[in-house]
Write a protein that holds these residues in place. Sequence first.
Motif, PDB file in Angstrom:
ATOM      1  N   ALA A  39      -9.518   4.703  -3.641  1.00 22.74           N
ATOM      2  CA  ALA A  39     -10.662   4.997  -2.771  1.00 22.74           C
ATOM      3  C   ALA A  39     -10.318   6.101  -1.782  1.00 22.74           C
ATOM      4  O   ALA A  39     -11.097   7.038  -1.556  1.00 22.74           O
ATOM      5  N   TRP A  99      -5.917  -4.028   5.687  1.00 19.82           N
ATOM      6  CA  TRP A  99      -6.841  -3.187   4.908  1.00 19.82           C
ATOM      7  C   TRP A  99      -7.978  -2.689   5.777  1.00 19.82           C
ATOM      8  O   TRP A  99      -8.380  -1.526   5.696  1.00 19.82           O
ATOM      9  N   PHE A 136       0.828  -1.208   0.000  1.00 27.54           N
ATOM     10  CA  PHE A 136       0.000   0.000   0.000  1.00 27.54           C
ATOM     11  C   PHE A 136       0.867   1.265   0.000  1.00 27.54           C
ATOM     12  O   PHE A 136       0.597   2.220  -0.727  1.00 27.54           O
ATOM     13  N   ARG A 153      -3.038  -5.378  -6.181  1.00 32.54           N
ATOM     14  CA  ARG A 153      -4.358  -4.912  -6.620  1.00 32.54           C
ATOM     15  C   ARG A 153      -5.105  -4.192  -5.494  1.00 32.54           C
ATOM     16  O   ARG A 153      -5.510  -3.038  -5.664  1.00 32.54           O
ATOM     17  N   PRO A 154      -5.255  -4.828  -4.310  1.00 30.25           N
ATOM     18  CA  PRO A 154      -5.904  -4.081  -3.231  1.00 30.25           C
ATOM     19  C   PRO A 154      -5.193  -2.761  -2.921  1.00 30.25           C
ATOM     20  O   PRO A 154      -5.852  -1.781  -2.563  1.00 30.25           O
ATOM     21  N   ALA A 155      -3.872  -2.736  -3.073  1.00 32.89           N
ATOM     22  CA  ALA A 155      -3.133  -1.500  -2.764  1.00 32.89           C
ATOM     23  C   ALA A 155      -3.591  -0.371  -3.674  1.00 32.89           C
ATOM     24  O   ALA A 155      -3.844   0.745  -3.210  1.00 32.89           O
ATOM     25  N   PHE A 156      -3.719  -0.661  -4.971  1.00 32.94           N
ATOM     26  CA  PHE A 156      -4.108   0.413  -5.889  1.00 32.94           C
ATOM     27  C   PHE A 156      -5.596   0.757  -5.760  1.00 32.94           C
ATOM     28  O   PHE A 156      -5.987   1.911  -5.892  1.00 32.94           O
ATOM     29  N   VAL A 157      -6.423  -0.249  -5.476  1.00 35.50           N
ATOM     30  CA  VAL A 157      -7.837   0.038  -5.234  1.00 35.50           C
ATOM     31  C   VAL A 157      -7.977   0.928  -4.003  1.00 35.50           C
ATOM     32  O   VAL A 157      -8.704   1.929  -4.003  1.00 35.50           O
ATOM     33  N   MET A 158      -7.228   0.583  -2.952  1.00 36.33           N
ATOM     34  CA  MET A 158      -7.324   1.335  -1.703  1.00 36.33           C
ATOM     35  C   MET A 158      -6.834   2.770  -1.875  1.00 36.33           C
ATOM     36  O   MET A 158      -7.470   3.712  -1.385  1.00 36.33           O
ATOM     37  N   ILE A 159      -5.733   2.968  -2.574  1.00 33.54           N
ATOM     38  CA  ILE A 159      -5.212   4.337  -2.707  1.00 33.54           C
ATOM     39  C   ILE A 159      -6.184   5.166  -3.552  1.00 33.54           C
ATOM     40  O   ILE A 159      -6.369   6.368  -3.307  1.00 33.54           O
TER      41      ILE A 159
END
Lengths: 569, 205
Positions: free
Chosen positions: B14, A171, A73, B6-12
């Motif tokens: 959002a 998350w 992240f 993938r979650p990293a880019f979705v999270m950033i």
Amino acid sequence: MASDILQFILYCVLLAALAWPLGIYLARVFSGEQTFLFPLLAPVETGIARACGVDPRTADQHWTRYALAALAFNLAGWFVLYAMLRLQGVLPFNPQGLPGLSPDLAFNTAVSFVTNTNWQAYGGETTMSYFSQMVGLGVQNFVSAGTGIAVGAAVIRGFAGRETRGVGNFWIDLVRAVLYVLLPLSILFGLFLVWQGVPQNLASYVDATTLEGAKQTIAQGPAAAQIAIKQLGTNGGGFFNANSAVPYENPTPLTNFAEMLAILLIPAAFPFMFGTMVRDMRQGAAIFAAMLVLFLGSLALTYGSEIQGNPIVAELQVDQSAGNMEGKEVRFGTGNSALWATATTAASNGSVNAMHDSFMPLGMLAPMLQMQTGEVVFGGVGSGFYGMLAFVLLTVFIAGLMVGRTPEYLGKKIEAKEVKLSVIAFLVMPLGVLVFGAMATMIPAALASVQDAGPHGLSEILYAYSSGTGNNGSAFAGFGANTPYHNTMIGIAMLLGRYVFIIPMLAIAGSLAAKKTVPASAGTFPTHTPLFVGLLVAVVLIIGGLTFFPALALGPIAEHMAMLAGQTV
Amino acid sequence: MLSQIRPAFVMITAMTLLTGVLYPLAMTGAAQALFPAEANGSLVMKNGQVIGSSLVAQAFTDPGYFHPRPSAASYDGGASSGSNLGPTSAALKQRIETDVARLAADNPGVPVPIDLVTTSGSGLDPEISPAAATFQAPRVARARGLEVAAVRALVGRIVVSRSFGILGEPRVNVLALNLALNELAPASIPGSRAGEPVAANGGMR
């Protein structure tokens, strides 16, 4: 003088009174309990989690996976921010037409905001467009703080866990930190700041014609929203160049007091969150007490030095009863400047309401030392507390050696693995400050950034690398940090200081979470007593502080001696 | 690591929408609705012209005006900065010496209040200490042909004390003081059109 002491007491009392209930609230948020904001925000939380492909019910992560998620992240955040800063010139909300940043400055700034350091090698109002401030830096103000809080919560779960495999889900922790903690507090605090005079607009800079007929340009911008989160999230990056000294960032004594409370609020809540989660509030209170003792010691040294004023200036025909006022604002005076300097370097905040470069030699020593001990006196949001837990493990270990028993903490055996991991984390500060600092004194291109000659010049280098490695972000602003060399090296120092601390601490949490708890016996060393608080304070000062004493002797202490002798350079 | 990208880019994405777009724009809207004057920089207007901000120091050099603290930023409201000179800096000592010598002529025999010879952290400190205002009163009175006591009384009216009697330091806003001075005694100062109505904190932009 009396009014200053009164303000210090008021500050500490209010801080403890606000941090205690917030700590309990944090514990509930990160234990997955429903809080009063739950009905409103739960759908948002679920929505974001689902978009990220996380199922909240089966999401518990092993520490390695948790660490990977945090790193991924932060990497993604760095990438996005770097791109935005480089492309600033073609992006919207740029009424002053400011160009994109150079590669080294963009690298340094993106690292700085992602690691919650917020070191600024640039001046806000002359470098950053409103787009970069809001959509770039502002976002990292939230999520770098969210990362710190999340990791802090995971580490606490490790200490509180009973033979569990995971430490939580990164998350979900991140979303909760932003939604339930940072965002609501920022909205309230931001509106309070506007009411007191902090601008919040998207207009271009104002051209004024002064009473004497001169032209004056006055910078504007969406400042209040940014400043609210910069203080609450221990970010500290100023909207304007001179940070919280600028009246537009900090217009009144009331905003100053509230901003100082905001700087330490969440960090000071962490010990109480810990106490709640390990189901023994005395443990949290003991750590809070140790932090407060160290805080008051630093404050006494800084304030004592500043209020006496500069003996070199005292020889002139001046009335210096207000203390050392170079680099300070009249509305704050020396009292509130010393308190702010202590709070901002105790936390990894790094915003300043007075120029630390112009502090008295011993007045600047305390802030520097607080950064070098790893900012564990309340510290950064989350990061300060897990830093202090490393010192707690070391204290328990040393106490165990002294009485010849296996060290335990909260019923868990502390073994070679945990102590080794703590020591790895402790070695980062000397590496970043002493090794990188020594390199800077030997490389001519690096030395050129120093503004003042003599011992003060060494202090400028020490301060810059302490601030970077400690992820603080405050500066001796005379130091010309915006060069390819320092942008790169301080950037690396910030990365080391953040991640070579996060990974070992998560490893400790994972290791402790899996351990059995052993019931306390007569041989267990109690960790909630004044004796333990005293030991913990001593360990922080000896292990953290003595490492840097030789360097400090050549910097601030040598300058203090020179000043007493009336020497200038 | 790859499974986390993938979650990293979705999270950033959002978070960028939530904290980088929604939050600052909603705050701007709320601020403009609730506190328009403050949200737009506490500007001071005169005849529809912006003459400055009550939160930003501006230069005053005429002896008939009260002067702000020296500024390392040359009073540039678009580039705040302190001097950042260290306590043993020879440049600092020399600067203070020069300023003290100049100010001593205004008010012989009286020690100069320290804030009048030190630069502030921002370079834009809009205020001086009550002592620094009182110190300048004789010079201002001479230049305007007023009684010193009348000027001192004016200073006393503009002084802001500590918030709730506890927080911060007593202080005087230099622009507010000089505007009040113009009302009191329209002086023959070039560029100043005394006696004209002034709306403090007024005006939207």
